[in-house]
Write a protein that holds these residues in place. Structure first.
Motif, short mmCIF file in Angstrom:
data_model
loop_
_atom_site.label_atom_id
_atom_site.label_comp_id
_atom_site.label_asym_id
_atom_site.label_seq_id
_atom_site.Cartn_x
_atom_site.Cartn_y
_atom_site.Cartn_z
N SER A 59 0.83 -1.21 0.00
CA SER A 59 0.00 0.00 0.00
C SER A 59 0.86 1.25 0.00
N VAL A 60 1.87 1.30 0.89
CA VAL A 60 2.71 2.49 1.04
C VAL A 60 4.14 2.05 1.31
N SER A 61 5.12 2.80 0.80
CA SER A 61 6.54 2.61 1.16
C SER A 61 7.23 3.95 0.99
N ASN A 62 8.40 4.09 1.62
CA ASN A 62 9.16 5.33 1.43
C ASN A 62 10.40 5.07 0.58
N GLN A 63 11.10 6.16 0.27
CA GLN A 63 12.26 6.07 -0.61
C GLN A 63 13.37 5.23 0.02
N ARG A 64 13.52 5.30 1.36
CA ARG A 64 14.57 4.56 2.06
C ARG A 64 14.37 3.05 1.91
N TYR A 65 13.12 2.62 1.83
CA TYR A 65 12.80 1.19 1.64
C TYR A 65 13.38 0.69 0.32
N GLN A 66 13.21 1.47 -0.73
CA GLN A 66 13.74 1.06 -2.04
C GLN A 66 15.27 1.08 -2.04
N GLU A 67 15.85 2.12 -1.40
CA GLU A 67 17.30 2.25 -1.40
C GLU A 67 17.97 1.17 -0.57
N MET A 68 17.40 0.85 0.59
CA MET A 68 18.02 -0.13 1.48
C MET A 68 18.12 -1.49 0.82
N PHE A 69 17.06 -1.91 0.12
CA PHE A 69 17.04 -3.25 -0.46
C PHE A 69 17.33 -3.24 -1.97
N GLU A 70 17.66 -2.05 -2.51
CA GLU A 70 18.00 -1.91 -3.93
C GLU A 70 16.91 -2.55 -4.80
N LEU A 71 15.68 -2.17 -4.52
CA LEU A 71 14.54 -2.74 -5.23
C LEU A 71 14.32 -2.02 -6.56
N PRO A 72 13.97 -2.75 -7.61
CA PRO A 72 13.63 -2.10 -8.88
C PRO A 72 12.29 -1.34 -8.75
N GLU A 73 12.03 -0.46 -9.70
CA GLU A 73 10.88 0.44 -9.61
C GLU A 73 9.55 -0.32 -9.53
N HIS A 74 9.43 -1.42 -10.26
CA HIS A 74 8.13 -2.10 -10.30
C HIS A 74 7.77 -2.78 -8.98
N LEU A 75 8.79 -2.95 -8.08
CA LEU A 75 8.50 -3.60 -6.80
C LEU A 75 8.16 -2.61 -5.69
N VAL A 76 8.11 -1.32 -6.00
CA VAL A 76 7.72 -0.33 -5.00
C VAL A 76 6.45 0.40 -5.42
N GLN A 77 5.73 -0.16 -6.39
CA GLN A 77 4.46 0.42 -6.81
C GLN A 77 3.32 -0.13 -5.95
N PRO A 78 2.34 0.70 -5.56
CA PRO A 78 1.18 0.19 -4.81
C PRO A 78 0.50 -0.95 -5.55
N GLY A 79 0.20 -2.00 -4.81
CA GLY A 79 -0.47 -3.14 -5.39
C GLY A 79 0.44 -4.32 -5.69
N VAL A 80 1.78 -4.12 -5.62
CA VAL A 80 2.69 -5.22 -5.92
C VAL A 80 2.56 -6.28 -4.83
N ALA A 81 2.66 -7.54 -5.21
CA ALA A 81 2.48 -8.65 -4.27
C ALA A 81 3.71 -8.81 -3.38
N PHE A 82 3.49 -9.06 -2.09
CA PHE A 82 4.56 -9.32 -1.12
C PHE A 82 5.40 -10.52 -1.57
N GLU A 83 4.75 -11.51 -2.14
CA GLU A 83 5.45 -12.71 -2.59
C GLU A 83 6.49 -12.38 -3.66
N ASP A 84 6.14 -11.45 -4.58
CA ASP A 84 7.08 -11.08 -5.64
C ASP A 84 8.32 -10.39 -5.04
N THR A 85 8.10 -9.55 -4.02
CA THR A 85 9.24 -8.86 -3.39
C THR A 85 10.15 -9.86 -2.69
N ILE A 86 9.56 -10.81 -1.94
CA ILE A 86 10.36 -11.82 -1.23
C ILE A 86 11.14 -12.68 -2.23
N ARG A 87 10.50 -13.05 -3.33
CA ARG A 87 11.17 -13.89 -4.33
C ARG A 87 12.39 -13.16 -4.89
N TYR A 88 12.24 -11.86 -5.13
CA TYR A 88 13.37 -11.07 -5.64
C TYR A 88 14.50 -11.03 -4.62
#
Length: 631
Positions: A22-51
């Motif tokens: 639902s919500v995340s901040n910029q530090r969340y993306q930077e800490m885990f070096e997540l690609p842009e599509h994994l910080v969009q609202p609606g992305v599945a938790f399972e997809d993030t864990i798999r990455y």
């Protein structure tokens, strides 16, 4: 809110009860070096864990998918937790998770590498500590103070976010509309749970799903509107939902701050079927009032002229000894004048004032009566068939309007098949409990192209001198005044098809059956009194009778007297209205009046403002319905 979250030094994420971001901040993306599509609202938790598993975030694992499933199952439990772990890049983080009241959770990730280094240093050099220990201790204390301050700010932000989200969702759930947000890829990022109540058959939980998959066939209908909204244009549009027949108002607003980029679309959908029905009925009422104003003087004067013509031609015929040709002309003139009188009556019925008389209606019984009326008017080579959907409930309908309209259509079909024979079929069904649909078809020649466009206009006819052109116009007027619609078409196999739709209004369940009781019947006309008494007795009531208001007042103190039913016009000094007022002051019984006075009569209007009034003549079911509505 996004700016405030980005100021927090910890990484933060909020997943909903469906395990979607639902919500995340910029530090969340930077800490885990997540690609842009994994910080969009609606992305599945399972997809993030798999990455993260695939990048070694949790260290070496024997089975990647098993590691993903284990963490997803733990997340579904929504249990508060705190842990510290060493990441693959050598840095330490603490992970603190707290569940939300409405489902889902907030997780805060803090980089504690500096703290761990200090702890290791203390253990390794415990014997050599001196001034260096003090310096490091002071440094650690400062770090802890900063961390405590950040945690306090984060905790407050978490509480405010939770309250804000709960208030927003509560507000949107209370709205009688579907409220949602889509991103620029037309994927739902927010939705209240009203979608299925506005569009029957669609799912309730749509966050994270693309609009095309959710809306089905309706998607193509509203896609141009969505594209206009993504282009920066506000849009409000009404359309009919094909599957349910409901009229929907759709409002689209671009998600944009000032002149910045468009981030998506805010959507509100409302069911305005009843509003549309009321608008149609009001528009038709206004047309009738205007027509009445335009035609009332003409009808009056033309009626006088017809009366003079009939009188003069009648005198001419009575004079006798007329040549046969002259007598024939006089008779033809009289016939034409009488036909003009019929046309005047029809004009009056279209333009005159009329109020709907909604009554509980058994459609099977009504159509049986219609069949008995229409049967003798059909020749031997024509057959009338009726097909009624099973389990239709009793509906609130103006029975006169419906029977008149259907009889008019049946007789039109008969005229269209004159000399040919064939079949007339009436099909009755409901459309998603929104409309009562009545479709009448015949096996005749069908409508011409001109008739399809003009048949509902007054005075348009294809019958030449034999037609008035008011039949279908009267049907259109009556059905539209009831909040319904009329559609003309030709059947694919040949023949005409007329479809009537009326608002689907089941009889309210709250109407209690009137228990049998003692009724005081006040009516001075013996034949009417006997007829009404029989109706009341058939309903299980006991009846005592009076012919004047004075007699009724003398009987009103009898024990167990439950109800009074009186005519308004009574002999003597007191009217039925006076009697009802006197008995109301005593407060002992239910009161109902009946009258043959027209609805526009001042006495009828005065009585109807205070009491239930039953208009004569009435049928047993009309009497029953009225008495059941009196509390």
């Amino acid at each position: 809110m996004a700016a405030g979250l980005n100021m927090i030094q910890q990484a933060l994420s909020i997943f909903d009860s469906n395990l979607r971001l639902s919500v995340s901040n910029q530090r969340y993306q930077e800490m885990f070096e997540l690609p842009e599509h994994l910080v969009q609202p609606g992305v599945a938790f399972e997809d993030t864990i798999r990455y993260l598993v695939s990048r070694g975030e949790y260290g070496p694992v024997d089975d990647d998918e098993q590691a993903v499933r284990t963490r997803v199952e733990a997340a579904r439990a929504f249990v508060p937790h705190y842990m510290e772990r060493l990441r693959a890049n050598g840095r330490w983080i603490s992970v603190e998770g707290a569940p939300l009241p409405q489902g889902g959770w907030v997780t805060v990730y803090t980089d504690i590498t500096e703290v761990k280094l200090q702890e290791g240093l203390l253990r390794a050099r415990s014997e050599e500590l001196s001034d260096e220990l003090l310096a490091h201790a002071e440094r650690l204390a400062a770090t802890n103070r900063a961390l405590a301050a950040s945690n306090a700010a984060l905790e407050q932000a978490k509480r405010e976010l939770t309250e804000m989200e709960a208030r927003t969702r509560l507000t949107t759930e209370m709205m009688p509309a579907h409220i949602a947000h889509m991103d620029c890829d037309l994927r739902y990022t927010f939705s209240n749970r009203r979608l299925s109540s506005i569009f029957p058959g669609l799912p309730r939980n749509v966050v994270g799903h693309p609009a095309k998959a959710v809306l089905g066939s309706m998607y193509q209908k509203i896609l141009p509107l969505l594209e206009r909204a993504l282009g920066g244009e506000n849009a409000v549009h009404e359309f009919t939902h094909d599957d349910s027949g409901r009229r929907i108002r759709l409002a689209l607003t671009p998600d944009r701050v000032g002149c910045g980029p468009i981030n998506g679309i805010y959507i509100m959908s409302m069911d305005v079927t009843e509003e549309t029905q009321a608008r149609a009925a009001l528009a038709q009422t206004r047309k009738r009032e205007l027509a009445a104003q335009l035609s009332s003087g003409m009808v009056h004067d033309f009626g006088n002229l017809l009366t003079i013509i009939l009188g003069l031609q009648g005198q001419l015929l009575r004079a006798g000894a007329l040549p046969a040709q002259v007598a024939q002309l006089a008779q033809s003139t009289i016939a034409a004048a009488r036909r003009g009188g019929v046309l005047l009556d029809r004009l009056a019925s279209i333009s005159g004032h009329r109020e709907l008389q909604l009554r509980p209606t058994d459609l099977c019984a009504l159509l049986h009566d219609l069949s008995l009326m229409a049967g003798p008017a059909l020749p031997d080579n024509m057959h009338l068939e009726m097909q009624v959907a099973p389990d239709l409930p009793h509906l609130m309908l103006d029975q006169g309007v419906l029977q008149d309209s259907l009889l008019n259509l049946i007789l039109n079909a008969r005229d269209a098949m004159a000399g040919m024979g064939g079949q007339v079929t009436l099909t009755v069904t409901s459309v998603a409990s929104t409309w009562l649909e009545l479709t009448l078809t015949d096996t005749g020649k069908g409508f011409s192209d001109e008739a399809l466009h003009k048949a509902l206009d007054p005075f348009f006819t294809t019958k030449g001198a034999d037609g008035s052109g008011l039949g279908l116009a009267m049907v259109y007027d009556q059905i539209t005044l009831s909040g319904g619609t009329v559609r003309l078409a030709n059947r694919p196999g040949g023949g005409a098809q007329v479809t009537l739709r009326l608002p689907f209004k089941p009889v309210p369940r709250g109407r209690a059956r009137t228990s049998a009781g003692l009724v005081l019947l006040v009516e001075d006309t013996q034949s009417i009194r006997e007829s009404v008494r029989e109706m009341l007795c058939d309903m299980g009531h006991s009846v005592i009778e009076a012919t004047t208001a004075d007699e009724a007042l003398a009987l009103a103190d009898l024990p167990d007297l439950d109800m009074m039913l009186s005519d308004i016009n009574l002999p003597g000094t007191l009217s039925g209205l006076d009697l009802a007022r006197a008995l109301r002051a005593r407060g002992r019984m239910r009161l109902c009046l009946m009258t043959a006075l027209p609805a526009h009569d001042h006495l009828h209007r005065e009585a109807a403002a205070e009491f239930h009034v039953l208009t004569k003549p009435f049928r047993p079911q009309d009497l029953r319905f009225t008495l059941e509505g009196i509390s």
